[in-house]
Design an enzyme around this catalytic site. Structure first.
Site, PDB file in Angstrom:
ATOM      1  N   VAL A  47      -2.459  -4.687   1.975  1.00  0.00           N
ATOM      2  CA  VAL A  47      -1.476  -4.728   0.919  1.00  0.00           C
ATOM      3  C   VAL A  47      -0.435  -3.681   0.876  1.00  0.00           C
ATOM      4  O   VAL A  47      -0.694  -2.458   1.549  1.00  0.00           O
ATOM      5  CB  VAL A  47      -2.051  -4.780  -0.568  1.00  0.00           C
ATOM      6  CG1 VAL A  47      -3.159  -5.968  -0.618  1.00  0.00           C
ATOM      7  CG2 VAL A  47      -3.063  -3.297  -0.745  1.00  0.00           C
ATOM      8  N   CYS A  48       0.922  -3.819   0.249  1.00  0.00           N
ATOM      9  CA  CYS A  48       1.904  -2.860   0.003  1.00  0.00           C
ATOM     10  C   CYS A  48       2.468  -3.256  -1.412  1.00  0.00           C
ATOM     11  O   CYS A  48       1.797  -3.848  -2.096  1.00  0.00           O
ATOM     12  CB  CYS A  48       2.639  -2.791   1.114  1.00  0.00           C
ATOM     13  SG  CYS A  48       3.859  -4.156   1.512  1.00  0.00           S
ATOM     14  N   ARG A  49       3.705  -2.663  -1.522  1.00  0.00           N
ATOM     15  CA  ARG A  49       4.352  -2.906  -2.649  1.00  0.00           C
ATOM     16  C   ARG A  49       4.866  -4.195  -2.834  1.00  0.00           C
ATOM     17  O   ARG A  49       4.713  -5.007  -3.987  1.00  0.00           O
ATOM     18  CB  ARG A  49       5.281  -1.716  -3.074  1.00  0.00           C
ATOM     19  CG  ARG A  49       6.231  -2.229  -4.472  1.00  0.00           C
ATOM     20  CD  ARG A  49       7.257  -1.405  -4.417  1.00  0.00           C
ATOM     21  NE  ARG A  49       8.332  -1.611  -3.385  1.00  0.00           N
ATOM     22  CZ  ARG A  49       9.293  -0.491  -2.841  1.00  0.00           C
ATOM     23  NH1 ARG A  49       9.277   0.502  -3.580  1.00  0.00           N
ATOM     24  NH2 ARG A  49       9.917  -0.960  -2.040  1.00  0.00           N
TER      25      ARG A  49
END
Length: 155
Positions: free
Chosen positions: A86-88
């Site tokens: 996951v990331c932004r």
């Protein structure tokens, strides 16, 4: 000349993406699933999915292997585990999932729409101290703040 989104598109042919509702289901079905958040430590401290492991994108490849200062043992041992990166927004996680696939991770996916989509799906986020993050506050956090010098010059 390629741009950032072209690079992302090139990697998409080699990895899978899942949506926030799929991640919610996977977390319920597989308690051994490893969430890897590849954002920077200050981003992670502001808010993240509870139980995720913070391994910044800049050190990911060495964190995935033994004998480096950046080695993260849990991550090295996860080559046969289900992993969701996951990331932004879901872009850095595509690059990270691609790297992990090249490095031999067998079941890696990227969270499409990233934490922004997770928040839009009204799923919980916690801060660095484990406190719940207000989703309205998260809205402000996820609002892009481009400075004028970051904008494409007029033709």
């Amino acid at each position: 000349m390629k741009n950032f989104l072209d690079l992302i598109k090139d990697c998409l042919s080699d990895i899978k993406e899942i949506m926030p509702w799929d991640l919610e289901e996977r977390l319920q079905e597989n308690p051994d699933l490893l969430l890897v958040d590849v954002r920077e430590p200050d981003e992670f401290a502001a808010m993240h999915i509870e139980g995720s492991l913070n391994v910044p994108r800049g050190i990911l490849e060495s964190a995935c292997d033994w004998d480096y200062e950046e080695t993260v043992p849990e991550l090295v041992r996860a080559r046969d585990r289900e992993v969701v990166v996951v990331c932004r927004s879901g872009y850095r996680s595509v690059l990270a999932a691609h790297s992990m696939t090249v490095l031999g991770y067998k079941d890696v996916a990227s969270l499409q729409t990233g934490l922004r989509g997770w928040k839009d799906y009204e799923q919980p986020l916690v801060d660095g101290d484990g406190n719940s993050v207000d989703l309205d506050e998260a809205d402000r956090y996820f609002t892009p703040r481009l400075r004028p010098e970051q904008m494409r010059p007029a033709a």
